[in-house]
Design an enzyme around this catalytic site. Structure first.
Site, short mmCIF file in Angstrom:
data_model
loop_
_atom_site.label_atom_id
_atom_site.label_comp_id
_atom_site.label_asym_id
_atom_site.label_seq_id
_atom_site.Cartn_x
_atom_site.Cartn_y
_atom_site.Cartn_z
N MET A 42 0.84 -1.20 0.00
CA MET A 42 0.00 0.00 0.00
C MET A 42 0.88 1.25 0.00
O MET A 42 0.42 2.34 0.38
CB MET A 42 -0.92 -0.01 1.22
CG MET A 42 -1.88 -1.19 1.20
SD MET A 42 -3.44 -0.85 2.01
CE MET A 42 -2.91 -0.43 3.64
N HIS A 94 9.03 1.16 3.32
CA HIS A 94 10.14 1.18 4.27
C HIS A 94 10.99 -0.07 4.02
O HIS A 94 10.70 -0.86 3.10
CB HIS A 94 9.63 1.24 5.72
CG HIS A 94 8.58 0.23 6.03
ND1 HIS A 94 8.83 -1.13 6.07
CD2 HIS A 94 7.25 0.36 6.29
CE1 HIS A 94 7.73 -1.78 6.36
NE2 HIS A 94 6.74 -0.92 6.49
N GLY A 97 11.18 -2.84 5.40
CA GLY A 97 10.44 -4.11 5.42
C GLY A 97 9.93 -4.46 4.03
O GLY A 97 10.08 -5.59 3.55
N HIS A 98 9.32 -3.48 3.36
CA HIS A 98 8.85 -3.72 1.99
C HIS A 98 10.03 -4.08 1.08
O HIS A 98 9.94 -4.98 0.25
CB HIS A 98 8.18 -2.46 1.42
CG HIS A 98 6.94 -2.03 2.14
ND1 HIS A 98 6.87 -0.87 2.89
CD2 HIS A 98 5.71 -2.59 2.24
CE1 HIS A 98 5.65 -0.73 3.39
NE2 HIS A 98 4.93 -1.77 3.02
N GLY A 137 4.83 -10.40 3.95
CA GLY A 137 5.60 -10.30 5.18
C GLY A 137 5.02 -11.15 6.29
O GLY A 137 3.80 -11.19 6.49
N GLN A 138 5.90 -11.80 7.03
CA GLN A 138 5.49 -12.61 8.18
C GLN A 138 4.87 -11.74 9.27
O GLN A 138 4.11 -12.22 10.10
CB GLN A 138 6.70 -13.36 8.72
CG GLN A 138 6.37 -14.34 9.83
CD GLN A 138 7.57 -15.15 10.25
OE1 GLN A 138 8.23 -15.76 9.41
NE2 GLN A 138 7.89 -15.12 11.53
N ASP A 189 2.51 -9.74 9.09
CA ASP A 189 1.04 -9.84 9.00
C ASP A 189 0.69 -11.32 8.82
O ASP A 189 0.24 -11.75 7.75
CB ASP A 189 0.56 -9.00 7.83
CG ASP A 189 1.05 -7.56 7.96
OD1 ASP A 189 0.51 -6.84 8.79
OD2 ASP A 189 2.01 -7.21 7.26
N GLN A 219 -2.60 -12.64 7.50
CA GLN A 219 -2.72 -12.33 6.07
C GLN A 219 -2.04 -13.40 5.22
O GLN A 219 -2.55 -13.81 4.18
CB GLN A 219 -2.10 -10.95 5.80
CG GLN A 219 -2.06 -10.55 4.36
CD GLN A 219 -1.68 -9.10 4.21
OE1 GLN A 219 -2.53 -8.23 4.27
NE2 GLN A 219 -0.40 -8.81 4.05
N ARG A 264 2.57 2.63 9.45
CA ARG A 264 1.77 3.37 10.42
C ARG A 264 2.57 3.82 11.65
O ARG A 264 2.03 4.53 12.49
CB ARG A 264 0.58 2.54 10.86
CG ARG A 264 -0.50 2.44 9.78
CD ARG A 264 -1.69 1.66 10.30
NE ARG A 264 -2.86 1.78 9.47
CZ ARG A 264 -3.33 0.83 8.68
NH1 ARG A 264 -2.72 -0.32 8.58
NH2 ARG A 264 -4.43 1.02 7.97
P1 AMP Z 1 1.56 -2.93 3.45
O1 AMP Z 1 2.10 -1.88 2.54
O2 AMP Z 1 1.56 -2.52 4.89
O3 AMP Z 1 0.28 -3.49 2.96
O4 AMP Z 1 2.60 -4.15 3.39
C1 AMP Z 1 2.93 -4.75 2.17
C2 AMP Z 1 3.68 -6.01 2.44
O5 AMP Z 1 4.87 -5.72 3.16
C3 AMP Z 1 2.88 -7.01 3.30
O6 AMP Z 1 3.11 -8.33 2.80
C4 AMP Z 1 3.49 -6.83 4.65
O7 AMP Z 1 3.39 -7.98 5.47
C5 AMP Z 1 4.95 -6.55 4.30
N1 AMP Z 1 5.60 -5.85 5.40
C6 AMP Z 1 5.17 -4.74 6.05
N2 AMP Z 1 6.02 -4.42 7.05
C7 AMP Z 1 6.99 -5.36 7.04
C8 AMP Z 1 8.14 -5.59 7.85
N3 AMP Z 1 8.45 -4.80 8.88
N4 AMP Z 1 8.93 -6.64 7.54
C9 AMP Z 1 8.63 -7.46 6.49
N5 AMP Z 1 7.55 -7.31 5.69
C10 AMP Z 1 6.73 -6.26 5.98
#
Ligand code: AMP
Length: 377
Positions: free
Chosen positions: A81, A85, A87-88, A217-218, A220, A223, A257
């Site tokens: 979304m 960062h 993580g993505h 990502g683990q 979530d 999910q 967030r």
């Molecule tokens: P989002 O943009 O929050 O929908 O996240 C997109 C993808 O990035 C999802 O598969 C999340 O689980 C993964 N994600 C978000 N934060 C992290 C993180 N800190 N470490 C690893 N994957 C992440």
């Protein structure tokens, strides 16, 4: 029921003896070796040419995907979304290690936000996101054998929901995918439309991009269980890859967030990670029953909560524990006892309540510590 004025932090672990974690670890080790083994043969990045094309519509992306297929290229899809960062980026890196092409989608999906959640205020950082992907693509260009970020798909809502305006109400009007009861447990209990929206938008993205592999990502964790179920039950020819959580040095999971937290809630928000680590330690010490595994986590959360509640409103960061869960890895049903051969998922959610009284120069985060925010994706 979580209200919109809560910040939620989720931390999840798959416990160490689960087969999925074993697979995960060996997979990560494999990737690390792959990157390391390519380090001496770094490509000359002076010849770097950006390869990322931005797509807004389905048809041009389909043409691009078709051409890739004809050229025996493989697609790793990373749905996001935005507000990217590290993580993505770790998902993109793993996708690039396992595919010739990485497609990143950036779309804030309205149907996974409840009517009173933070859709309007969800952070949007398009320019920065593109810069980050461009920088990462440059890095990938210098690694022998790594794939490239060749497509960013950033559709409009009209493109993603062509028939009706997207609906976040219960029961909802439109074409949806639902998994019952999986999508109604845990996160789904306080966010009834969340997994319906996630499964629906992911099915759309999978159909549009037709990837060989998808990366989630683990962090979530529920999910990932929902996506695995989607792939299994709808016979999608897709391999689901789960990537470990990227964390701050103190253990807080990176999240788009987190900008809402501010210093005070940020400091206390680590409580969930600490609690789950205590539960994980119980399992490592060979405890197998629910009570034995979860009690130190509940106790830690209770103690921290009491300590915060006892502080003055200008000092404290109040929170509520939504759930601490020890669940089956495929159904997310709560377990009384863990079968080590099958493993379990340990997860939790904490709602950080709005700051009551901010100090004059205090960093309260985006929204002044008050922004209505619900959950994570
Ligand atoms: P989002 O943009 O929050 O929908 O996240 C997109 C993808 O990035 C999802 O598969 C999340 O689980 C993964 N994600 C978000 N934060 C992290 C993180 N800190 N470490 C690893 N994957 C992440």
């Amino acid at each position: 029921m979580a209200s919109s004025r809560h910040f939620r932090v989720i931390t999840t672990f798959i416990r160490p003896t689960t087969s999925s974690l074993r697979v995960q670890r060996s997979l990560v080790a494999h990737n690390a070796r792959r990157f390391l083994s390519t380090t001496p043969a770094l490509r000359d990045s002076r010849n770097f040419a950006p390869q990322t094309t931005i797509f807004r519509d389905v048809e041009p992306l389909r043409d691009f995907r078709r051409a890739a297929l004809l050229n025996n290229r493989t697609i790793g899809l990373v749905p996001t979304m935005g507000a990217l960062h590290e993580g993505h980026l770790s998902l993109v890196r793993q996708a690039a290690a396992e595919n010739t092409d990485v497609f990143v989608t950036i779309y804030v999906n309205p149907t996974q936000f409840g009517l009173h959640e933070d859709l309007a205020s969800y952070p949007k950082t398009w320019e920065t996101d593109l810069r980050m992907l461009h920088t990462l693509d440059r890095e990938l260009a210098s690694v022998e054998g790594a794939g490239r970020v060749t497509a960013v798909f950033a559709p409009t809502t009209k493109t993603m929901y062509p028939t009706l305006p997207p609906d976040s109400s219960i029961p909802g009007v439109g074409s949806f995918i639902e998994m019952r009861p999986l999508g109604q447990l845990l996160e789904g209990a306080s966010r009834p439309v969340f997994f319906r929206g996630v499964a629906t938008v992911c099915m759309k993205l999978f159909n549009i991009c037709q990837p060989e592999r998808v990366y989630f990502g683990q962090k979530d964790i529920q999910q990932t269980v929902v996506i695995r179920r989607l792939v299994k039950d709808f016979h999608l020819p897709i391999d689901v890859k789960i990537v470990p959580t990227s964390r701050e040095p103190d253990g807080l999971a990176l999240s788009s967030r987190n900008v809402y937290l501010g210093t005070r809630r940020r400091t206390v928000g680590i409580v969930l990670n600490q609690a789950l680590r205590k539960a994980e330690a119980q399992y490592k010490a060979r405890n197998r029953t629910r009570g034995d595994i979860l009690w130190p986590a509940s106790d830690h959360a209770d103690q921290t909560k009491m300590a915060q509640d006892a502080l003055e409103p200008h000092e404290r960061a109040r929170f509520e524990v939504d759930y601490l869960s020890l669940a089956d890895p495929e159904t997310m049903e709560e377990l009384d006892e863990v079968d080590p051969a099958r493993g379990a998922i340990l997860s939790g959610a904490v709602k950080m309540l709005p700051v009551e009284e901010g100090g004059p120069s205090e960093d309260l985060g985006v929204g002044g510590g008050q922004i209505p925010v619900m959950a994570i994706t």
